[in-house]
Each structure stands twice: as C-alpha cells, then as structure tokens.
Design a protein around this motif. Structure first.
Motif, short mmCIF file in Angstrom:
data_model
loop_
_atom_site.label_atom_id
_atom_site.label_comp_id
_atom_site.label_asym_id
_atom_site.label_seq_id
_atom_site.Cartn_x
_atom_site.Cartn_y
_atom_site.Cartn_z
N LEU A 180 35.77 37.90 40.36
CA LEU A 180 36.13 39.10 39.10
C LEU A 180 34.74 39.12 37.95
O LEU A 180 35.22 39.85 36.94
N THR A 181 34.38 37.86 38.09
CA THR A 181 33.27 38.39 37.06
C THR A 181 32.15 38.93 37.06
O THR A 181 31.51 39.63 35.68
N ASP A 182 32.02 39.93 38.30
CA ASP A 182 31.07 41.12 38.31
C ASP A 182 32.01 42.32 38.58
O ASP A 182 33.33 42.15 39.05
N PRO A 228 35.30 41.69 34.15
CA PRO A 228 34.38 42.84 34.69
C PRO A 228 35.61 43.45 35.81
O PRO A 228 35.91 44.97 36.35
N GLY A 229 35.84 42.91 37.08
CA GLY A 229 36.07 43.03 37.46
C GLY A 229 37.58 42.94 38.51
O GLY A 229 37.90 43.47 39.77
N ILE A 230 38.01 42.46 37.46
CA ILE A 230 39.79 42.79 37.69
C ILE A 230 40.16 44.87 37.21
O ILE A 230 40.14 45.00 36.12
N SER A 231 41.07 44.94 37.89
CA SER A 231 41.56 46.92 37.67
C SER A 231 42.93 46.83 37.58
O SER A 231 43.37 48.12 37.28
N GLY A 232 43.44 45.70 37.46
CA GLY A 232 45.20 45.71 37.48
C GLY A 232 46.00 44.72 37.81
O GLY A 232 45.08 43.84 38.41
N LEU A 233 47.02 44.31 37.20
CA LEU A 233 47.83 42.63 37.78
C LEU A 233 49.14 43.41 38.18
O LEU A 233 49.46 44.75 37.90
N GLN A 246 33.27 45.38 41.29
CA GLN A 246 33.20 45.22 42.43
C GLN A 246 33.31 46.35 42.86
O GLN A 246 33.76 47.27 42.61
N PRO A 247 33.26 46.25 44.52
CA PRO A 247 33.10 47.71 44.87
C PRO A 247 34.23 49.25 44.79
O PRO A 247 34.40 49.94 45.47
N VAL A 248 35.32 48.52 45.23
CA VAL A 248 36.77 49.28 44.65
C VAL A 248 37.62 47.85 43.82
O VAL A 248 37.49 46.90 43.22
N PRO A 249 38.66 49.49 43.19
CA PRO A 249 39.71 48.47 42.42
C PRO A 249 40.06 47.83 43.08
O PRO A 249 40.91 47.12 44.32
N VAL A 250 40.31 46.49 42.60
CA VAL A 250 41.00 45.00 42.41
C VAL A 250 41.87 44.28 41.70
O VAL A 250 41.57 44.76 40.39
N HIS A 251 43.18 44.53 42.56
CA HIS A 251 44.24 44.53 41.59
C HIS A 251 44.59 42.74 42.05
O HIS A 251 44.01 41.85 42.84
N VAL A 252 45.74 41.82 41.62
CA VAL A 252 45.38 40.48 41.22
C VAL A 252 46.99 40.52 40.93
O VAL A 252 47.69 40.54 39.98
#
Length: 278
Positions: free
Chosen positions: A54-56, A85-90, A58-64
């Motif tokens: 997730l340092t870059d 930058p690559g995380i969109s939500g928790l 991503q092509p779609v939203p990524v949640h963790v």
C-alpha cells in the motif's frame, strides 16, 4: 471507484499473490485481512507485506481489516498503515462501543477533516445494542457491517432467521446516522452459489446494499442480486417520468399510486442502475 460499491472481497494479508489477483478480480473494494484470515505466527509478515503493497496507489479501493482493538496487535497495525497512499479505509473488528472507533480515529489523522474512513464491524450483542452510537461516534465512521459468524456464536443462534432482527437493527442505525446502507456479511460456502443468490435476495429485501465475499466466483452473483432488474428499471423510469409532469401524488394509468416517497425510491433505483455508466 464506482459510486456505489456492491462487492467487498476479503483476502488474507499474508498472501501477496492472492491480493494481486483480488485487485484484478472486478471487486469494487478489496479488503486485506490482518485478523481472522491470518494465523498467529503470520501476523507480523501479513502486516509488513500489506504495508509494502500500500505504499503505492492501487487500481481499486483497498481497505484493511486490522486485528482486535482490545488486543496487542492493533496498535502495530495502525502504526504500519499510517499515511500510506494505497489505503482507502480501515475495517475495525468486533466494535462494541463508540469509544472503540474514537480511539482509532484520533490515531489515524489525514489531510481531510473526517480522517481515514472507518467501517465498524458489529459482531457481538453489545455491538448491536450500541449500533447507532457507534455509527455517530466520529465523522470518520463511514459504514457499519455485521460479522455474522461471531455474532451467531455470541447469541447462540442456530437458525439463520435468528439474525434478522440484528440485521434490521444495523440497517436502521446506518440510515439514521446518514451512512450508506450496510453490505451483507460473507456467505462462507464458496461453491453453493444458488444459496448465496437466495441469501442476497433476502438481504436486499431487508435493506442491505451489496455484500462481502471470500472468493471471486461469488462476485457476479452478488452484483446480479443487488443491481435492479430490467423490470425494476422500467417501472422506475415510468414513475420518474410521471413525476416530471406532475409533482404531486397521483395514480398512474395502471392504478399504481405514487407520491414523493415512491419517486425517491425510483430515483435511487435508476441511480444504482447507472452506477457503472460514465
């Protein structure tokens, strides 16, 4: 990202190759799991691998989905993910009280006033009882969802219908808080797609929108179940067209009575049907 996510695909954080496949699967949101899907001796690796990914952007939203908030791993998860930058939500597991999300929100500031979007998973009786308070605990809370496996165990429910009151409680809490309708919890049998489709139809009737998945083969079934049918679209178009010429309550030629509430529902149907169109 599509305006309305319908599919949320969970993948284990300690399987980078599976994460890569998930990102190309067509899921609206990919949820990288650091919690239940990862064995205890793989937690550190899962955290490190996820942070590196997730340092870059991503092509779609990524949640963790981080580890349990009351355990020793959540703080390390949050520290590793901060500012990526690559995380969109928790996704926060086993939330039981408003304080749970507030503690996370204050630890994950972003450039926006609301902070990193948080989605609270309600998996216990106490979490269900506090659903509205959790939904309104902080501006960073963007969604609620159920964790039905844990909730079923907590309640001692043996029949699926025994969870319907909890499901409706979460749907109402999300709506009352001004949040998007919650997605359904995962269907654990990845081969029984007929039962999945029937379960999605039931969830849609209860007010859910979309569903979490644990395998890519479930995605098209979920999407078909939640997108309006051609008949529903045609009916919605008729209602909106009629409302455009007469804004008051009226009866259509076929005898159907429509008012502002019916028109609002029709417009939501058309909005959902158009979610992937430019």
């Amino acid at each position: 990202m599509t305006a309305v996510p319908l599919t949320w695909l969970y993948v284990p954080g300690d399987r980078p190759e599976v994460v890569s496949k998930a990102l190309a699967s067509g899921a609206d949101v990919v949820v990288v799991d650091l919690e239940d899907a990862v064995a205890p001796d793989r937690k550190e690796y899962a955290r490190t691998a996820t942070a590196e990914r997730l340092t870059d952007l991503q092509p779609v939203p990524v949640h963790v989905r981080i580890n349990a908030l009351d355990g020793p791993l959540a703080a390390s998860d949050l520290a590793a993910l901060e500012g990526l930058p690559g995380i969109s939500g928790l996704r926060l597991p086993k939330v039981t009280a408003p304080q749970d999300v507030v503690r996370v929100a204050t630890r994950t500031p972003t450039a926006t006033e609301a902070g990193l979007p948080l989605h609270a998973l309600l998996e216990t009786a106490l979490g269900i009882e506090h659903a509205f308070a959790i939904a309104t605990a902080h501006p960073a809370v963007r969604g609620l969802a159920l964790g039905e496996a844990d909730l079923r165990a907590d309640l001692g429910v043996r029949d699926d219908a025994g969870l319907d009151w909890c499901r409706s409680r979460v749907v109402v809490a999300a709506r009352a808080a001004g949040l998007a309708p919650p997605p359904q919890s995962v269907h654990p049998d990845i081969r029984d797609l007929d039962t999945l489709a029937a379960s999605c139809a039931h969830g849609r009737a209860l007010g859910f929108l979309g569903r979490a998945a644990v395998h890519p083969r479930q995605l098209p079934v979920i999407e078909r179940a939640y997108l309006p049918t051609p008949e529903e679209i045609e009916e919605a178009e008729q209602i909106v067209k009629a409302a455009a010429t007469n804004e008051g309550a009226q009866a259509l030629p076929d005898g159907r009575f429509i008012d502002a509430a019916v028109v609002a529902t029709a417009r939501r149907t058309l909005s959902l049907a158009d979610r992937d169109r430019p």
